[in-house]
Design an enzyme around this catalytic site. Structure first.
Site, PDB file in Angstrom:
ATOM      1  N   GLU A 143      39.080  39.675  39.868  1.00 45.21           N
ATOM      2  CA  GLU A 143      40.381  40.083  39.079  1.00 45.21           C
ATOM      3  C   GLU A 143      40.155  40.872  37.926  1.00 45.21           C
ATOM      4  O   GLU A 143      40.989  41.487  37.429  1.00 45.21           O
ATOM      5  CB  GLU A 143      40.982  38.525  38.527  1.00 45.21           C
ATOM      6  CG  GLU A 143      41.694  37.773  39.394  1.00 45.21           C
ATOM      7  CD  GLU A 143      40.746  36.862  40.445  1.00 45.21           C
ATOM      8  OE1 GLU A 143      39.329  37.099  40.275  1.00 45.21           O
ATOM      9  OE2 GLU A 143      41.079  35.867  40.907  1.00 45.21           O
ATOM     10  N   GLU A 155      39.684  31.266  44.755  1.00 44.34           N
ATOM     11  CA  GLU A 155      40.266  30.065  44.140  1.00 44.34           C
ATOM     12  C   GLU A 155      40.778  28.854  44.860  1.00 44.34           C
ATOM     13  O   GLU A 155      40.560  27.668  44.657  1.00 44.34           O
ATOM     14  CB  GLU A 155      41.369  30.444  42.971  1.00 44.34           C
ATOM     15  CG  GLU A 155      40.537  31.274  41.846  1.00 44.34           C
ATOM     16  CD  GLU A 155      41.561  31.833  40.902  1.00 44.34           C
ATOM     17  OE1 GLU A 155      42.401  32.703  41.382  1.00 44.34           O
ATOM     18  OE2 GLU A 155      41.544  31.558  39.778  1.00 44.34           O
ATOM     19  N   ALA A 214      45.719  36.809  45.432  1.00 44.71           N
ATOM     20  CA  ALA A 214      47.124  36.907  45.272  1.00 44.71           C
ATOM     21  C   ALA A 214      47.770  37.886  45.450  1.00 44.71           C
ATOM     22  O   ALA A 214      46.886  39.215  45.548  1.00 44.71           O
ATOM     23  CB  ALA A 214      47.437  36.713  43.620  1.00 44.71           C
ATOM     24  N   GLY A 268      42.302  34.877  44.137  1.00 40.83           N
ATOM     25  CA  GLY A 268      43.004  33.583  44.465  1.00 40.83           C
ATOM     26  C   GLY A 268      42.551  32.976  45.714  1.00 40.83           C
ATOM     27  O   GLY A 268      42.798  31.819  45.917  1.00 40.83           O
TER      28      GLY A 268
HETATM   29  C1  LIG Z   1      40.261  42.137  50.598  1.00 34.93           C
HETATM   30  C2  LIG Z   1      39.312  43.641  50.700  1.00 34.93           C
HETATM   31  C3  LIG Z   1      38.200  43.499  50.458  1.00 34.93           C
HETATM   32  C4  LIG Z   1      39.695  44.121  52.330  1.00 34.93           C
HETATM   33  O1  LIG Z   1      39.067  45.664  52.244  1.00 34.93           O
HETATM   34  P1  LIG Z   1      39.373  46.517  53.464  1.00 34.93           P
HETATM   35  O2  LIG Z   1      38.677  47.710  53.107  1.00 34.93           O
HETATM   36  O3  LIG Z   1      39.435  46.008  54.611  1.00 34.93           O
HETATM   37  O4  LIG Z   1      41.052  47.104  53.201  1.00 34.93           O
HETATM   38  P2  LIG Z   1      41.958  47.771  52.151  1.00 34.93           P
HETATM   39  O5  LIG Z   1      40.964  47.576  50.789  1.00 34.93           O
HETATM   40  O6  LIG Z   1      42.017  49.260  52.502  1.00 34.93           O
HETATM   41  O7  LIG Z   1      43.275  46.825  52.128  1.00 34.93           O
HETATM   42  C5  LIG Z   1      43.984  46.784  52.991  1.00 34.93           C
HETATM   43  C6  LIG Z   1      45.390  47.041  52.609  1.00 34.93           C
HETATM   44  O8  LIG Z   1      45.609  45.756  51.899  1.00 34.93           O
HETATM   45  C7  LIG Z   1      45.995  45.729  50.769  1.00 34.93           C
HETATM   46  N1  LIG Z   1      45.637  44.908  49.731  1.00 34.93           N
HETATM   47  C8  LIG Z   1      44.257  44.351  49.576  1.00 34.93           C
HETATM   48  N2  LIG Z   1      44.318  43.164  48.938  1.00 34.93           N
HETATM   49  C9  LIG Z   1      45.438  42.872  48.462  1.00 34.93           C
HETATM   50  C10 LIG Z   1      46.124  42.048  47.593  1.00 34.93           C
HETATM   51  N3  LIG Z   1      45.165  41.227  47.215  1.00 34.93           N
HETATM   52  N4  LIG Z   1      47.428  42.089  47.176  1.00 34.93           N
HETATM   53  C11 LIG Z   1      48.096  43.065  47.988  1.00 34.93           C
HETATM   54  N5  LIG Z   1      47.811  43.982  49.084  1.00 34.93           N
HETATM   55  C12 LIG Z   1      46.391  43.716  49.150  1.00 34.93           C
HETATM   56  C13 LIG Z   1      45.607  47.113  50.183  1.00 34.93           C
HETATM   57  O9  LIG Z   1      46.212  47.660  49.151  1.00 34.93           O
HETATM   58  C14 LIG Z   1      45.653  47.876  51.599  1.00 34.93           C
HETATM   59  O10 LIG Z   1      47.140  48.315  51.616  1.00 34.93           O
HETATM   60  P3  LIG Z   1      47.493  49.797  51.331  1.00 34.93           P
HETATM   61  O11 LIG Z   1      49.017  49.884  52.012  1.00 34.93           O
HETATM   62  O12 LIG Z   1      47.233  49.942  50.027  1.00 34.93           O
HETATM   63  O13 LIG Z   1      46.579  50.757  52.208  1.00 34.93           O
HETATM   64  C15 LIG Z   1      40.188  44.600  49.953  1.00 34.93           C
HETATM   65  O14 LIG Z   1      41.502  45.011  49.999  1.00 34.93           O
HETATM   66  C16 LIG Z   1      40.241  44.084  48.292  1.00 34.93           C
HETATM   67  O15 LIG Z   1      39.284  44.189  47.628  1.00 34.93           O
HETATM   68  N6  LIG Z   1      41.286  43.479  47.874  1.00 34.93           N
HETATM   69  C17 LIG Z   1      41.620  43.269  46.524  1.00 34.93           C
HETATM   70  C18 LIG Z   1      40.931  41.724  46.315  1.00 34.93           C
HETATM   71  C19 LIG Z   1      41.226  41.289  45.024  1.00 34.93           C
HETATM   72  O16 LIG Z   1      41.167  42.069  43.818  1.00 34.93           O
HETATM   73  N7  LIG Z   1      41.927  40.193  45.012  1.00 34.93           N
HETATM   74  C20 LIG Z   1      42.389  39.766  43.653  1.00 34.93           C
HETATM   75  C21 LIG Z   1      43.874  39.533  43.539  1.00 34.93           C
HETATM   76  S1  LIG Z   1      44.416  39.142  41.840  1.00 34.93           S
HETATM   77  C22 LIG Z   1      44.346  37.390  41.864  1.00 34.93           C
HETATM   78  O17 LIG Z   1      44.015  36.907  42.943  1.00 34.93           O
HETATM   79  C23 LIG Z   1      44.753  36.543  40.730  1.00 34.93           C
HETATM   80  C24 LIG Z   1      44.564  35.152  40.847  1.00 34.93           C
HETATM   81  O18 LIG Z   1      43.347  34.562  40.116  1.00 34.93           O
HETATM   82  C25 LIG Z   1      45.552  34.427  40.027  1.00 34.93           C
HETATM   83  C26 LIG Z   1      46.965  34.629  40.230  1.00 34.93           C
HETATM   84  C27 LIG Z   1      47.673  33.765  39.241  1.00 34.93           C
HETATM   85  C28 LIG Z   1      48.966  34.545  39.130  1.00 34.93           C
HETATM   86  C29 LIG Z   1      49.736  34.024  37.900  1.00 34.93           C
HETATM   87  C30 LIG Z   1      50.506  34.934  37.584  1.00 34.93           C
HETATM   88  C31 LIG Z   1      51.332  34.399  36.466  1.00 34.93           C
HETATM   89  C32 LIG Z   1      51.020  34.934  35.227  1.00 34.93           C
HETATM   90  C33 LIG Z   1      51.619  34.547  33.892  1.00 34.93           C
HETATM   91  C34 LIG Z   1      52.186  35.707  33.301  1.00 34.93           C
HETATM   92  C35 LIG Z   1      53.161  35.054  32.379  1.00 34.93           C
HETATM   93  C36 LIG Z   1      53.686  36.138  31.432  1.00 34.93           C
HETATM   94  C37 LIG Z   1      55.051  35.623  30.993  1.00 34.93           C
HETATM   95  O19 LIG Z   1      55.060  34.694  29.984  1.00 34.93           O
HETATM   96  O20 LIG Z   1      56.199  36.094  31.417  1.00 34.93           O
END
Ligand SMILES: CC(C)(COP(=O)(O)OP(=O)(O)OC[C@H]1O[C@@H](n2cnc3c(N)ncnc32)[C@H](O)[C@@H]1OP(=O)(O)O)[C@@H](O)C(=O)NCCC(=O)NCCSC(=O)C[C@@H](O)CCCCCCCCCCCCC(=O)O
Length: 719
Positions: free
Chosen positions: A123, A103, A61, A100
């Site tokens: 997450e 997922e 996500a 995500g």
């Molecule tokens: C992917 C990586 C392994 C890559 O690594 P690498 O070293 O190549 O690169 P960087 O880490 O330097 O990253 C480059 C660049 O990209 C940015 N970035 C990386 N990942 C993301 C991301 N997921 N989103 C946005 N940006 C990202 C990073 O910041 C760098 O940019 P910058 O400008 O900062 O230099 C590595 O990047 C990595 O490990 N990434 C993270 C992976 C991760 O943790 N993924 C999980 C994300 S959370 C998720 O997926 C959630 C889902 O399960 C479910 C979502 C459901 C949402 C539902 C929401 C409803 C909630 C309900 C609330 C109700 C509240 C109410 O009632 O009101």
């Protein structure tokens, strides 16, 4: 966004397009919804492949879009639509499939991964749980124990492990999209009844209750107050005990609590802070984007004490050739043995060969003549270090970057001993250097941006959280430790015990309280520093003057403990007692308690009752106040630098985001008010006097932490 093409006549290929990691932004989710619909409604298309552009499937996500108002199609129905499709959908996983992203892949009917791909549900590290069905599908696919492991730790698995676990169906060394298309052609028209994971019954492990009880206990213990790991266990339990749709409801419920929590904000802040510190800048304006590093293939370590040994191990594990120098033969032999056995143990754990032949050992400093970078790690003695730097300048080839691992000495003074001070930087590792993730890269007024860039690049290669900091006593981490420990000593004088202070800090989330930590690190280290600063002079340990140094309040308690030969774990006693020297289990020590009583009596101090709140406010706010001074002095470029240092090097609870983020969560006005209160009560303690940057931030409306740099910049431009 997502692109759609038809390949091999009958395969619809959907490519996620959102550089750099194809995060599932609102636009990407909309793209997927639209393109899946296109593919499913096209009668010529018999199967579908989903992949990501630029060699990465999907990083999950889009964390940057998290907030109270989320637009775009939600993930869960989008993934359900894919799973419910009547044409086979194959995920082509290159690079990463995380959160995500995985997922989404679990909603597909088949998964083909490149051999170098990494998969996981991280997450939990962001204060969340896999809430797009991941907590319900993964246990159904790979079983409860394996899913619990992956979801509660957030660890990434290799494609090989994913295949073994049953997360992917095939691994390829070739072009993943080509392999997935070929696979999609082979399964076109086949029944999908057995391919929809949400319809699988969750495998029931024997002793389900006992298993969850055990895991929950383990998780609560290591979580140190973090909510997400506990919620992850609860979500997997729902998968094991409820039908899919009810489990999904539970997943949603648990996510709703986490999503808006301060802990999730803190953890996501640290995720971005970790990346922000890589975009370093020096006061001259030179920085990561303008400075080219020198290649480092061969490095030397001078001095093979505990620190030098750890650095040698870390460099060899990174794949560098290492020249390890120790002038004392006996110590050289001892170090060689220690380094080899650490490398062997590490290699055994990882199932690889130990890189023993990458290291050459020598007693002769001439052996460093052809290295690209040297790390000096000799005893903390300025005279000795100066001698080493003079020798290095004479021996090393031109351009060799000269680094010191000093934690307390002035690296600029060392630089002045060399004909090329621009090549000198600090590389401050933390013990044990092959384990601890933090590296402070210290620049002096004459360090060149190229030397800083080289040390930063090497730190990155070594997998360290590397932070560029200016030169001052203690740099960032140890400088902030001074007021923190000083307050703890004062609290002992006023009536606290080491146990009380440690309990308050550990309940806050620190991996170890201050006193247990100093017993581990060795009390003699701080004693030496205080002696060299002219503080720990042997004095008559009674009367008012014994508790004043240089006109300010001082507690000689730690010095008096050291005078007893109590240096912590290594001597079998310190702030606690241990069964024997080197043992790790800290026990409350009646000797220490009666020592404290006698000390108070000698100084006419009356013990009062001290609660956890006071311990936290005095220790943490004094430390935070010093953090503001560090920002004001320009020693750290921003709050993120300080927070990364504390989270990765000092056991600060990650789910509290680091000291500066914590201050912003508490409220800067409150921190200021409490500091003013304590400073009024202790006017002879300068560390408690609120820093002017803190006052200025409060006066400018306490902006959020990501806007502090603007205020700091303005402050510096006015100086
Ligand atoms: C992917 C990586 C392994 C890559 O690594 P690498 O070293 O190549 O690169 P960087 O880490 O330097 O990253 C480059 C660049 O990209 C940015 N970035 C990386 N990942 C993301 C991301 N997921 N989103 C946005 N940006 C990202 C990073 O910041 C760098 O940019 P910058 O400008 O900062 O230099 C590595 O990047 C990595 O490990 N990434 C993270 C992976 C991760 O943790 N993924 C999980 C994300 S959370 C998720 O997926 C959630 C889902 O399960 C479910 C979502 C459901 C949402 C539902 C929401 C409803 C909630 C309900 C609330 C109700 C509240 C109410 O009632 O009101």
């Amino acid at each position: 966004m997502a692109q759609y093409t038809r390949v091999s006549g009958i395969v619809g290929l959907i490519t996620l397009q959102n550089p750099p990691v194809n995060a599932l932004s609102a636009a990407v989710r909309q793209g997927i919804v639209d393109k899946v619909e296109t593919a499913l409604s096209d009668p010529k298309v018999k199967s579908v492949v989903i992949c990501g552009q630029n060699g990465i499937f999907c990083g999950g996500a889009d964390i940057k879009e998290f907030g109270p108002k989320m637009s775009g199609p939600p993930l869960i129905p989008m993934i359900h639509a894919i799973e419910a499709a009547n044409k086979p959908v194959v995920a082509a996983i290159e690079g990463s499939a995380l959160g995500g992203g995985l997922e989404l892949a679990l909603g597909c009917h088949y998964r083909i991964a490149h051999s170098k791909a990494r998969l996981g549900l991280p997450e939990v590290t962001l204060g969340l749980l896999p809430a797009a069905g991941g907590s319900q599908r993964l246990p159904r696919l790979i079983g409860v124990p394996a899913a619990l492991d992956l979801i509660t730790t957030g660890r990434h698995v290799t494609a090989a492990e994913a295949l073994q676990l049953g997360i992917v169906d095939q691994v390829t060394d070739n072009n993943t999209v080509d392999a997935a298309v070929k696979f999609a052609l082979s399964v076109a028209g086949q029944s999908l009844d057995a391919r929809r994971i949400s319809t699988y019954p969750c495998p029931q492990p024997s002793h389900l209750d006992a298993l969850f009880e055990e895991v929950m206990q383990k998780v609560r213990q290591s979580a140190r107050g973090a909510m997400a790991p506990v919620a992850c266990v609860q979500a997997v339990r729902a998968a094991a005990t409820l039908p899919y749709t009810q489990g999904l409801e539970r997943e949603k419920e648990l996510m709703a609590t986490l999503f808006t929590s301060g802990q999730a904000r803190a953890l996501q802040y640290i995720f971005f802070a970790q990346r922000a510190v890589g975009r370093w800048r020096m006061p001259s304006g030179a920085g990561w984007d303008t400075s080219k590093h020198r290649p480092v293939n061969k490095a030397a370590v001078i001095g093979l004490g505990t620190m030098g040994q750890g650095i040698t191990v870390a460099l060899a594990q990174t794949g560098l050739s290492v020249v390890a120098i120790e002038t004392q033969e006996k110590q050289l032999m001892k170090a060689k043995q220690a380094v080899s056995s650490t490398l062997e143990r590490g290699a055994k754990r990882r199932g690889v060969a130990p890189p023993l032949d990458r290291i050459s050992y020598s007693q002769n400093i001439q052996a460093v003549a052809d290295v690209d970078l040297v790390i000096e790690a000799v005893f903390e003695d300025m005279g000795l270090k100066m001698e080493v730097f003079q020798q290095l300048s004479a021996v090393c080839k031109p351009g060799t970057v000269l680094c010191t691992n000093t934690s307390a000495l002035d690296m600029d003074q060392l630089a002045s001993e060399t004909p090329n001070p621009e090549l000198v930087v600090g590389m401050h590792f933390f013990s044990p250097a092959h384990v601890m993730k933090l590296l402070e890269v210290v620049y002096g007024p004459r360090s060149s941006p190229q030397a800083v860039a080289t040390a930063m690049q090497l730190g990155k290669k070594m997998g360290k959280a590397s932070v560029v900091v200016g030169n001052c006593r203690g740099f960032v981490g140890n400088r902030m430790l001074m007021p923190y420990s000083e307050q703890a000593f004062f609290l002992l004088e006023e009536g606290a015990t080491p146990e009380l202070v440690d309990r308050a800090l550990e309940e806050f989330g620190f991996s170890m309280g201050l006193f247990r930590m100093s017993d581990l690190a060795g009390l003699d280290v701080g004693w030496r520093v205080r002696k060299s600063a002219g503080l720990a002079e042997p004095r008559e340990a009674s009367g008012q003057s014994a508790r004043i140094r240089k006109g300010y309040r001082y507690s000689p308690i730690a010095d008096l403990i050291c005078e007893q030969g109590r240096f912590g774990q290594k001597t079998g006693s310190g702030w606690y007692q241990y069964d024997k020297p080197g043992s790790r289990v800290a026990r409350s020590d009646p000797w220490l308690h009666s020592f404290l009583e006698q000390y108070r009596a000698r100084h006419g101090l009356v013990a009062r009752s001290i609660d956890h709140q006071e311990v936290l406010e005095r220790c943490l706010y004094a430390m935070i106040n010093e953090g503001f001074r560090i920002l004001e002095d320009g020693i750290a470029a921003g709050p993120e630098d300080i927070d990364v240092i504390y989270v990765f090097g000092y056991g600060w609870p990650r789910h509290r985001g680091g000291p500066m983020f914590y201050a912003s969560m508490v409220g800067l006005a409150k921190v200021l008010e409490r500091l003013e209160h304590y400073h009024q009560a202790h006017p002879d303690v300068p560390y408690l006097q609120p820093c002017s940057l803190l006052k200025r931030l409060v006066a400018s409306g306490s902006p959020p932490v990501h806007r502090w740099r603007e205020v700091i910049k303005k402050l510096h431009s006015q100086l």
